[in-house]
Write an enzyme that holds these catalytic residues in place. Structure first.
Site, PDB file in Angstrom:
ATOM      1  N   TYR A 135      27.351 -12.812  22.780  1.00 30.68           N
ATOM      2  CA  TYR A 135      28.716 -13.068  22.600  1.00 30.68           C
ATOM      3  C   TYR A 135      29.304 -13.982  21.646  1.00 30.68           C
ATOM      4  CZ  TYR A 135      30.606  -9.011  25.719  1.00 30.68           C
ATOM      5  OH  TYR A 135      30.957  -7.998  26.218  1.00 30.68           O
ATOM      6  N   LYS A 190      15.328  -8.879  29.943  1.00 31.55           N
ATOM      7  CA  LYS A 190      14.604  -7.888  28.836  1.00 31.55           C
ATOM      8  C   LYS A 190      13.565  -8.859  28.558  1.00 31.55           C
ATOM      9  CE  LYS A 190      14.160  -4.061  27.027  1.00 31.55           C
ATOM     10  NZ  LYS A 190      13.651  -2.715  27.626  1.00 31.55           N
ATOM     11  N   ASP A 222      16.849  -2.138  31.537  1.00 29.83           N
ATOM     12  CA  ASP A 222      16.847  -0.645  31.413  1.00 29.83           C
ATOM     13  C   ASP A 222      16.674  -0.130  32.890  1.00 29.83           C
ATOM     14  OD1 ASP A 222      14.388  -1.733  31.186  1.00 29.83           O
ATOM     15  OD2 ASP A 222      13.711  -0.279  29.638  1.00 29.83           O
ATOM     16  N   ASP A 246      28.257  -7.277  30.940  1.00 33.95           N
ATOM     17  CA  ASP A 246      29.305  -6.424  30.486  1.00 33.95           C
ATOM     18  C   ASP A 246      29.022  -5.065  30.838  1.00 33.95           C
ATOM     19  OD1 ASP A 246      31.732  -5.836  29.238  1.00 33.95           O
ATOM     20  OD2 ASP A 246      30.363  -5.151  27.525  1.00 33.95           O
ATOM     21  N   ASP A 250      30.207  -2.590  34.587  1.00 36.25           N
ATOM     22  CA  ASP A 250      30.984  -1.227  34.133  1.00 36.25           C
ATOM     23  C   ASP A 250      30.535  -0.003  34.871  1.00 36.25           C
ATOM     24  OD1 ASP A 250      33.157  -2.141  32.411  1.00 36.25           O
ATOM     25  OD2 ASP A 250      33.111  -0.653  31.079  1.00 36.25           O
TER      26      ASP A 250
HETATM   27  C1  IPM Z   1      35.075  -7.224  29.914  1.00 37.59           C
HETATM   28  C2  IPM Z   1      35.572  -6.411  28.448  1.00 37.59           C
HETATM   29  C3  IPM Z   1      35.490  -7.772  27.574  1.00 37.59           C
HETATM   30  C4  IPM Z   1      33.876  -8.085  27.317  1.00 37.59           C
HETATM   31  C5  IPM Z   1      36.110  -7.421  26.249  1.00 37.59           C
HETATM   32  C6  IPM Z   1      37.591  -6.944  26.177  1.00 37.59           C
HETATM   33  C7  IPM Z   1      36.077  -8.597  25.275  1.00 37.59           C
HETATM   34  O1  IPM Z   1      34.915  -5.594  28.287  1.00 37.59           O
HETATM   35  O2  IPM Z   1      35.593  -8.244  30.479  1.00 37.59           O
HETATM   36  O3  IPM Z   1      34.032  -6.809  30.403  1.00 37.59           O
HETATM   37  O4  IPM Z   1      33.232  -7.444  26.629  1.00 37.59           O
HETATM   38  O5  IPM Z   1      33.575  -9.027  27.942  1.00 37.59           O
HETATM   39 MG    MG Z   2      33.411  -4.897  29.905  1.00 39.60          MG
END
Ligand code: IPM
Ligand code: MG
Length: 356
Positions: A135, A190, A222, A246, A250
């Site tokens: 990042y 990884k 993975d 990240d 999710d």
């Molecule tokens: C998160 C989001 C952010 C990230 C984006 C909006 C930059 O997806 O906080 O998970 O990738 O960290």
């Molecule tokens: Mg995110």
């Protein structure tokens, strides 16, 4: 206790308004100051993270953040896009430790796409390193390739990198968090392919020597993605790098039924923190009064616990949220037959009432 309130874009303003109402009835003294961030700040000041907003955030004990982003900004140069605001806050405030709990509330078991028995009682904590990795790694950019499969062709590149202190400090955070839970950490890497993550694995293993009471397991990313949907309850604390975190956070959020329920905290070494719902700005439902404010309200609870040293107030909020769920109140994202559909404001008001 000074709180910088940064509602941002889309549903951000609606959900943060409810969280602010909740904070205001706790009988605590806060100094709250609001500022623009993201697309809203770009519109007003030409930059998603204006100097004044960053300063306000840096001088506060905690930042309550809504969400940023809208499709209409996708064509802007990268440094002007709303997402840069959150990346800039993380970087300039040194918010390296990101806590993303994924808790499945009993009442919402049916809202998950997984079988109820797989997720009933789920309570995992993803700890994502937030200021390193690909990042932020330099160099990055576009150029003409001088080697690789197509020398002479246009190419783009980013740099994945982690230094020893960066890995050490997030490993400590994870082991210490595990001590307060079931004393089990899964470090996701990884290492079979990437030098950066072989190093990650080595350093996490070294730090672990200081925590003999905590069990450490290593898992490739993975496989972790697969295990998260196969047997999510086998995890407790998961620690990983910025990009894997990240993605996995999710994935984990969806196990719980709704991303609309999940708070998050991003902390620096001084316990100064930024608190935001795990979901985004949801421009498709912005302004309609239907967004779920609970993730933001629960983020405010995390803020009270981690940065403002008010654990009782945090607990009160969490209990109130459970109460409104038990009452059957549901915003559309968590609605199921037999429950009562409510909007953002009604949900916020129900939490206020449940606080007593
Ligand atoms: C998160 C989001 C952010 C990230 C984006 C909006 C930059 O997806 O906080 O998970 O990738 O960290
Ligand atoms: Mg995110």
């Amino acid at each position: 206790m000074k709180i910088a309130v940064l509602p941002g874009d889309g549903i951000g303003t609606e959900i943060v308004a409810e969280a602010v109402k909740v904070l205001n009835v706790l009988g605590l003294k806060f100094e709250m100051e609001q500022a623009l961030v993201g697309g809203a700040a770009y519109e007003a000041h030409g930059h998603p993270l204006p100097e004044s907003t960053l300063k306000l955030a840096q001088q506060a004990d905690a930042v309550l953040f809504g969400a940023v982003g809208d499709w209409k900004y996708d064509k802007l140069d990268r440094p002007l896009r709303p997402e840069q605001a959150i990346l800039g806050l993380r970087k300039h405030m040194g918010l390296f430790a990101n806590f993303r709990p994924a808790i499945c509330y009993e009442e919402l078991v049916g809202a998950s796409s997984l079988k109820p028995e797989l997720i009933a009682g789920l309570d995992i904590l993803i700890i994502r390193e937030l200021t390193g990795d690909i990042y932020f790694g330099q160099p990055r950019g576009r150029r003409v390739a001088t080697d690789g499969h197509f020398p002479g062709a246009e190419e783009a590149f980013d740099t994945m990198r982690y230094s020893r202190p960066e890995i050490e400090r997030i490993a400590h955070v994870a082991f210490q968090a595990a001590r307060k839970r079931s004393k089990k950490v899964t470090s996701v890497d990884k290492a079979n392919v990437l030098e950066t993550f072989q190093f990650w694995k080595d350093v996490v293993t070294e730090v672990h020597a200081q925590y003999p009471d905590v069990e450490l397991q290593h898992m490739y990313v993975d496989n972790a993605a697969m295990q998260l949907v196969k047997a999510p309850k086998a995890f407790d604390v998961v620690v990983t790098g910025n990009m894997f975190g990240d993605i996995l956070s999710d994935e984990a959020s969806m196990l719980t039924g709704s991303i609309g329920m999940l708070p998050s905290a991003s902390l620096n070494t001084n316990n100064q923190g930024l608190y935001e719902p795990s979901h985004g700005s949801a421009p498709d439902i912005a302004g309609k009064g239907v967004a779920n404010p609970l993730a933001t309200i629960l983020s405010a609870a995390m803020m009270l616990r981690f940065s403002l040293n008010q654990p009782e107030a945090a607990e009160r909020i969490e209990v109130a949220v459970k109460k409104v769920l038990a009452q059957g109140l549901r915003t559309p994202d968590i609605y199921s037959a037999g429950t009562t559909k409510v909007g953002t404001r009604e949900m916020g008001e129900a939490v206020l009432k449940a606080l007593g």
